[in-house]
Scaffold this motif. Structure first.
Motif, PDB file in Angstrom:
ATOM      1  N   VAL A 144       0.844  -1.194   0.000  1.00 41.57           N
ATOM      2  CA  VAL A 144       0.000   0.000   0.000  1.00 41.57           C
ATOM      3  C   VAL A 144       0.883   1.249   0.000  1.00 41.57           C
ATOM      4  N   GLU A 145       0.612   2.144  -0.899  1.00 38.39           N
ATOM      5  CA  GLU A 145       1.386   3.382  -1.006  1.00 38.39           C
ATOM      6  C   GLU A 145       1.272   4.191   0.281  1.00 38.39           C
ATOM      7  N   GLY A 146       2.420   4.640   0.796  1.00 38.78           N
ATOM      8  CA  GLY A 146       2.437   5.478   1.989  1.00 38.78           C
ATOM      9  C   GLY A 146       2.822   4.758   3.259  1.00 38.78           C
ATOM     10  N   VAL A 147       2.853   3.420   3.233  1.00 40.10           N
ATOM     11  CA  VAL A 147       3.234   2.660   4.421  1.00 40.10           C
ATOM     12  C   VAL A 147       4.743   2.791   4.643  1.00 40.10           C
ATOM     13  N   LYS A 148       5.130   3.276   5.822  1.00 40.49           N
ATOM     14  CA  LYS A 148       6.544   3.489   6.130  1.00 40.49           C
ATOM     15  C   LYS A 148       7.177   2.300   6.840  1.00 40.49           C
TER      16      LYS A 148
END
Length: 227
Positions: A83-87
């Motif tokens: 998922v885009e944005g997961v750090k």
């Protein structure tokens, strides 16, 4: 006279739901990340998303719950990471094998040795298997990292497995400089944008990648390019 329009907390939350970081890319709020991760878990057919809870704080996702197989746990982790944005990701998922999926340790060990012997990734009799309470420990020495990853991948799908401990090592057969040059070239070919600010350091069979990316998915892309 200048009119001042007051907005409710919900309106402000909606207005500022997306902000820009120092790289100029859109960052999601923790609430948005939680929604996206939950949606991704529901989208993945190998996962029973109703058994997994999702919490997010400062871009770090925590998965918690109970699943019926180790492969489902790994699939949930992979789904969250893409998922885009997961750090970052923390996992508190327990594997509890029920009913017909339960297996004795001896049966798991036999099945593990069998699938390894049929795998194209692993040389015969190179990887050793030990099983205790459903936990499979893999050991031995292989020539390439793809062999190590391949061995772990085939084991995780076996019934009765609750976890895999990877103790496989890789033979050091080429110079560190050649490995470093090859990895830097691979980063340029496969992840030119994401890998442009990545520093490569090689010591024996250990490769350290240092730098900054925008998300876990970009981190995975850089790691994959280096393998």
């Amino acid at each position: 006279a200048v009119k001042v329009f007051q907005r409710t907390d919900e309106q402000l939350k909606s207005t500022y739901s997306r902000v820009f970081n120092s790289f100029g890319t859109i960052m999601k709020t923790d609430s948005q990340l939680q929604q996206d991760v939950c949606a991704e878990l529901k989208w993945e057919p190998s996962i029973n998303a109703t058994q997994i809870g999702v919490q997010v704080k400062d871009g770090i996702v925590t998965l918690a719950g109970e699943v019926n197989s180790y492969s489902e746990k790994v699939d949930a982790e992979i789904a969250a990471q893409r998922v885009e944005g997961v750090k970052g990701l923390a996992t508190a998922i327990n594997v509890k094998v029920h009913g017909k999926n339960q297996r004795r340790d001896a049966d798991i060990a036999h099945a593990a040795e069998h699938v390894l012997s049929w795998s194209n990734y692993v040389q015969p009799d190179v990887v050793k298997v030990a099983v205790e309470k459903g936990w499979v420990t893999l050991s031995g020495q292989v020539r390439w990292d793809f062999e190590r990853r391949g061995a772990v991948a085939v084991i995780r799908h076996l019934k009765g497995v609750v976890g895999v401990i990877d103790q496989i090592t890789i033979k050091d057969k080429v110079s560190s400089k050649l490995v470093k040059d090859d990895i830097e070239a691979a980063l340029k070919r496969r992840a030119k944008k994401e890998g442009s600010d990545i520093t490569v350091d090689v010591s024996g069979t250990n490769v350290t990648l240092t730098g900054t990316v925008h998300s876990w998915s970009e981190r995975d892309l850089v790691n994959y390019a280096a393998k």
